[in-house]
Motif scaffolding. Structure first.
Motif, PDB file in Angstrom:
ATOM      1  N   GLU A   1      -5.636   6.469   8.533  1.00 39.34           N
ATOM      2  CA  GLU A   1      -6.394   5.487   7.765  1.00 39.34           C
ATOM      3  C   GLU A   1      -7.846   5.921   7.603  1.00 39.34           C
ATOM      4  OE1 GLU A   1      -5.185   2.611   6.206  1.00 39.34           O
ATOM      5  OE2 GLU A   1      -3.339   3.672   6.678  1.00 39.34           O
ATOM      6  N   VAL A   2      -8.333   6.802   8.501  1.00 43.30           N
ATOM      7  CA  VAL A   2      -9.701   7.302   8.375  1.00 43.30           C
ATOM      8  C   VAL A   2      -9.884   7.965   7.011  1.00 43.30           C
ATOM      9  CG1 VAL A   2      -9.324   9.576   9.440  1.00 43.30           C
ATOM     10  CG2 VAL A   2     -11.553   8.528   9.556  1.00 43.30           C
ATOM     11  N   ALA A   3      -8.834   8.599   6.500  1.00 46.49           N
ATOM     12  CA  ALA A   3      -8.920   9.258   5.190  1.00 46.49           C
ATOM     13  C   ALA A   3      -9.216   8.237   4.103  1.00 46.49           C
ATOM     14  CB  ALA A   3      -7.626  10.006   4.887  1.00 46.49           C
ATOM     15  N   LEU A   4      -8.596   7.088   4.202  1.00 52.63           N
ATOM     16  CA  LEU A   4      -8.830   6.057   3.184  1.00 52.63           C
ATOM     17  C   LEU A   4     -10.223   5.464   3.309  1.00 52.63           C
ATOM     18  CD1 LEU A   4      -5.365   4.276   3.403  1.00 52.63           C
ATOM     19  CD2 LEU A   4      -6.117   5.962   1.726  1.00 52.63           C
ATOM     20  N   ARG A   5     -10.659   5.218   4.537  1.00 51.83           N
ATOM     21  CA  ARG A   5     -11.972   4.596   4.736  1.00 51.83           C
ATOM     22  C   ARG A   5     -13.117   5.545   4.434  1.00 51.83           C
ATOM     23  NH1 ARG A   5      -9.313   2.543   9.355  1.00 51.83           N
ATOM     24  NH2 ARG A   5     -10.350   4.063  10.651  1.00 51.83           N
ATOM     25  N   GLN A   6     -12.929   6.820   4.650  1.00 49.33           N
ATOM     26  CA  GLN A   6     -13.998   7.785   4.456  1.00 49.33           C
ATOM     27  C   GLN A   6     -13.946   8.455   3.092  1.00 49.33           C
ATOM     28  OE1 GLN A   6     -16.023   6.823   6.905  1.00 49.33           O
ATOM     29  NE2 GLN A   6     -16.495   8.871   7.502  1.00 49.33           N
ATOM     30  N   GLY A   7     -12.968   8.148   2.256  1.00 51.02           N
ATOM     31  CA  GLY A   7     -12.878   8.765   0.946  1.00 51.02           C
ATOM     32  C   GLY A   7     -12.532  10.240   1.018  1.00 51.02           C
TER      33      GLY A   7
END
Length: 177
Positions: A127-133
């Motif tokens: 989910e870090v990928a989604l939050r960090q773009g």
């Protein structure tokens, strides 16, 4: 995002969506594919699901689509909870992340030899990928590049992953306060 409209690209995107999201109906999956730029009919989607071996499985009190795992594993996999994915990423950062540097929209991460692909896969699924773009990762043996959509986002990505490696559950830099 510009997407290839090929059958293989669509199949991979369906597998990615079902691996991340609890999808309860074909209509819901059609909407998610449309949001990604895929123009698919319900009949085509139905055939795709059959070709992928997707089945509906119980997830709590509802039924969701799942696809078999990779490497010939025929067990249907239900999308994990985001907290599980982030916990796995935090654990892998704690164990594998040695250093992180940045330049512009790129974070350059170093791992022990042979671990870069493993960490890259966890970042791509996290989910870090989604939050960090995060657009994606490129991994070698002990080095991986994490590419941010933000032209100056490399620093934020590096700091987030370093914070996870330091054991911060929120992924904020523990030295910033």
């Amino acid at each position: 995002m510009v997407v290839a409209q090929s059958r293989n690209a669509r199949h991979q995107r369906i597998v990615d969506i079902l691996g991340r999201t609890a999808v309860r109906s074909q209509a819901e999956l059609l909407d998610l594919l449309a949001a990604d730029g895929y123009d698919v009919t319900q009949a085509t989607l139905s055939r795709d699901l059959v070709e992928l071996g997707a089945v509906k499985v119980r997830d709590g009190r509802s039924l969701v689509y799942a696809v078999p795992g990779e490497g010939g594993d025929t067990t249907p996999r239900v999308a994990p909870e985001p907290a599980e994915v982030d916990a796995k990423l935090r654990r892998l950062c704690e164990e594998l992340l040695v250093t992180a540097e940045f330049s512009g929209n790129i974070a350059v991460l170093r791992t022990p030899p042979g671990a870069a692909n493993y960490l890259a896969a966890a970042i791509d699924k996290g989910e870090v990928a989604l939050r960090q773009g995060i657009i994606g990762t490129v991994a070698g043996d002990d080095t991986l590049l994490v590419i941010s959509a933000d032209p100056a986002g490399g620093e934020a990505v590096a700091m987030r992953l370093l914070a996870l490696a330091a054991g911060s559950s929120e992924g904020k830099d523990p030295n910033s306060e």
